[in-house]
Write an enzyme that holds these catalytic residues in place. Structure first.
Site, mmCIF file in Angstrom:
data_model
loop_
_atom_site.group_PDB
_atom_site.id
_atom_site.type_symbol
_atom_site.label_atom_id
_atom_site.label_comp_id
_atom_site.label_asym_id
_atom_site.label_seq_id
_atom_site.Cartn_x
_atom_site.Cartn_y
_atom_site.Cartn_z
ATOM 1 N N LYS A 98 4.455 14.227 -14.573
ATOM 2 C CA LYS A 98 4.380 14.212 -13.007
ATOM 3 C C LYS A 98 5.012 15.179 -12.581
ATOM 4 C CE LYS A 98 3.304 10.736 -9.903
ATOM 5 N NZ LYS A 98 2.076 9.793 -9.756
ATOM 6 N N VAL A 158 -8.760 1.172 -2.415
ATOM 7 C CA VAL A 158 -8.994 0.167 -3.582
ATOM 8 C C VAL A 158 -9.176 -1.159 -3.314
ATOM 9 C CG1 VAL A 158 -8.226 -0.754 -5.611
ATOM 10 C CG2 VAL A 158 -7.518 1.694 -5.073
ATOM 11 N N GLY A 163 -3.680 -5.751 1.334
ATOM 12 C CA GLY A 163 -3.925 -4.362 1.176
ATOM 13 C C GLY A 163 -5.512 -4.074 1.194
HETATM 14 P P1 NAI Z 1 -4.456 2.907 0.624
HETATM 15 O O1 NAI Z 1 -3.379 3.563 1.334
HETATM 16 O O2 NAI Z 1 -5.959 3.237 0.940
HETATM 17 O O3 NAI Z 1 -4.380 1.223 0.852
HETATM 18 C C1 NAI Z 1 -3.241 0.786 1.009
HETATM 19 C C2 NAI Z 1 -3.417 -0.356 2.101
HETATM 20 O O4 NAI Z 1 -2.352 -1.408 2.231
HETATM 21 C C3 NAI Z 1 -3.742 0.031 3.545
HETATM 22 O O5 NAI Z 1 -5.016 -0.651 4.131
HETATM 23 C C4 NAI Z 1 -2.405 -0.276 4.265
HETATM 24 O O6 NAI Z 1 -2.837 -0.460 5.642
HETATM 25 C C5 NAI Z 1 -2.025 -1.735 3.749
HETATM 26 N N1 NAI Z 1 -0.753 -2.053 3.536
HETATM 27 C C6 NAI Z 1 0.349 -1.175 3.886
HETATM 28 N N2 NAI Z 1 1.458 -1.994 4.001
HETATM 29 C C7 NAI Z 1 1.118 -3.277 3.873
HETATM 30 C C8 NAI Z 1 1.597 -4.523 4.018
HETATM 31 N N3 NAI Z 1 3.256 -4.679 4.166
HETATM 32 N N4 NAI Z 1 1.099 -5.744 3.726
HETATM 33 C C9 NAI Z 1 -0.330 -5.750 3.550
HETATM 34 N N5 NAI Z 1 -0.969 -4.501 3.607
HETATM 35 C C10 NAI Z 1 -0.367 -3.314 3.808
HETATM 36 O O7 NAI Z 1 -4.052 2.997 -0.650
HETATM 37 P P2 NAI Z 1 -4.991 2.648 -2.223
HETATM 38 O O8 NAI Z 1 -5.287 3.957 -2.664
HETATM 39 O O9 NAI Z 1 -5.995 1.753 -1.957
HETATM 40 O O10 NAI Z 1 -3.910 2.214 -3.163
HETATM 41 C C11 NAI Z 1 -3.484 0.870 -3.227
HETATM 42 C C12 NAI Z 1 -2.612 0.751 -4.366
HETATM 43 O O11 NAI Z 1 -3.156 0.824 -5.606
HETATM 44 C C13 NAI Z 1 -1.504 1.520 -4.254
HETATM 45 O O12 NAI Z 1 -0.074 1.034 -4.803
HETATM 46 C C14 NAI Z 1 -1.541 2.724 -5.006
HETATM 47 O O13 NAI Z 1 -0.542 3.220 -5.697
HETATM 48 C C15 NAI Z 1 -2.366 1.881 -5.959
HETATM 49 N N6 NAI Z 1 -3.199 2.790 -7.074
HETATM 50 C C16 NAI Z 1 -4.378 3.315 -6.431
HETATM 51 C C17 NAI Z 1 -5.365 4.031 -7.157
HETATM 52 C C18 NAI Z 1 -6.313 4.950 -6.448
HETATM 53 O O14 NAI Z 1 -7.564 5.141 -7.152
HETATM 54 N N7 NAI Z 1 -6.479 4.842 -5.261
HETATM 55 C C19 NAI Z 1 -5.057 4.292 -8.603
HETATM 56 C C20 NAI Z 1 -4.062 3.581 -9.147
HETATM 57 C C21 NAI Z 1 -3.088 2.930 -8.374
#
Ligand code: NAI
Length: 340
Positions: A79, A179, A175
């Site tokens: 990383k 994803v 969330g």
């Molecule tokens: P993203 O940023 O697109 O989505 C996160 C969502 O959570 C957003 O809709 C946001 O408004 C919401 N959110 C933020 N604070 C919140 C709260 N307190 N309560 C409820 N919802 C809240 O991120 P993404 O890419 O969907 O990733 C989601 C999680 O999965 C993250 O923790 C990321 O590290 C993990 N992850 C993502 C991968 C990927 O391929 N995108 C791969 C592996 C892990």
């Protein structure tokens, strides 16, 4: 600095890279290259101190070794972090300087985007080195992360509820981002009822309209009468407070670092909650990025992501047989691969 409490945790190599002209201050951590070049994203964050940045990069790079090994990928774990404010301190020169630093490492570490960095930043890195993956030219990895979560949840309901179908099951999903929304769409298509929380009103409205989801407040998600809790937003949502509130007997979501502390894995086991270890269930995205980087023919990629379900079934069965938390079993499966 106070570095004395930092545990280097068997890192092969940790490099401080700085360049005055561009202002680059980066730390590159190569945890383990036993299975192949170390791969893991580059995070840009306004760390309060260098010590904090070191701690973060070491923790994250170790996590990548475990994730990549369990996913059966021919890569190790690493990383990098750039110390700076991603909103105000980004310049093309900064990422070009990072690219030069990676070039000096000769391919022992391959970077990708992460929190605070974007495909455009990675394109600047790529102008100086080929050791960069996931440039976004072949699409977003998130749908593959969502697919891995879905097959992981299938393995969990089979094991825990002795069921093959989501019909009549309720999922509390936190969330609806890249994803979470795609995962929700798959669960809805498979017959699950969704109860969702997000801070983004537009995402909530869309989930109500398209997926018939019920919306609850961001804190109320922990109290929902659900079969599955699916954390897809923040880390550390499994802690003593939330464990005392969760009704779900399965945790299956994409968020990284879901356990606030390592002992929460055992607390889940004692409460009869089947926890799908985060780094196993959320590996779909890195599988996609790795195939792309290594130019592996993509026809086997979806099947590779779907094997996350088989891996989790093995984790669950072993955890029962050995009386151990699923998190510990997953760690051991990883260690058996990368320590050989
Ligand atoms: P993203 O940023 O697109 O989505 C996160 C969502 O959570 C957003 O809709 C946001 O408004 C919401 N959110 C933020 N604070 C919140 C709260 N307190 N309560 C409820 N919802 C809240 O991120 P993404 O890419 O969907 O990733 C989601 C999680 O999965 C993250 O923790 C990321 O590290 C993990 N992850 C993502 C991968 C990927 O391929 N995108 C791969 C592996 C892990």
């Amino acid at each position: 600095f106070v570095f004395n409490e930092i545990n280097f945790d068997n890192h092969e190599q940790v490099v401080f890279a700085s360049e005055e002209k561009s202002g680059l201050k980066a730390i590159i951590a190569v945890h383990n290259t036993h299975l192949g070049p170390a791969m893991g994203g580059c995070r840009m964050w306004n760390y309060a101190s260098e010590a904090e940045a070191v701690r973060d990069v070491l923790r994250l790079s170790r996590g990548m070794t475990y994730k990549n090994a369990v996913a059966g990928l021919p890569i190790g774990g690493g990383k990098s972090v750039i110390i700076g404010n991603p909103k105000t301190d980004k310049t093309p020169a900064l990422f070009e300087a990072l690219g030069e630093a990676l070039e000096r490492l000769g391919g022992r570490y391959v970077t990708a985007e992460d929190v605070g960095t974007s495909p455009a930043d990675m394109a600047n890195v790529a102008s100086k080195t080929k050791y960069v993956a996931g440039l976004g030219d072949r699409g977003d990895p998130s749908p593959f992360t969502a697919l891995g979560c879905f097959v992981g949840a299938q393995a969990a309901i089979r094991h825990q509820l002795k069921r093959d179908s989501f019909d009549g099951l309720t999922v509390a999903l936190q969330g609806l981002g890249h994803v979470g929304y795609d995962y929700a769409r798959r669960l809805h298509a498979a017959g699950a009822k969704l109860v969702v929380a997000d801070i983004d009103q537009a995402a909530l409205q869309r989930a109500q309209d398209e997926l018939g989801a019920e919306v609850v407040g961001i804190d109320a998600i922990y109290d929902v009468q659900a079969d599955i809790y699916a954390p897809c937003a923040l880390g550390a949502t499994l802690n003593p407070d939330t464990l005392s509130r969760l009704k779900a007997k399965i945790v299956a979501g994409a968020a990284n670092n879901q356990l606030a502390t390592a002992d929460i894995g055992e607390a889940c086991r004692q409460k009869g909650i089947l926890y799908a270890p985060d780094f196993v269930i959320n590996a779909g995205g890195i599988i996609k990025v790795c195939y792309e980087y290594l130019n592996t023919p993509e026809d086997g990629m979806e099947a590779h992501v779907r094997r996350i379900g088989d891996t989790l079934a093995e984790v669950f069965t072993r955890a029962d047989a050995e009386g151990l938390p699923t998190s510990v079993v997953a760690d051991r499966i990883a260690e058996a691969k990368f320590k050989n």
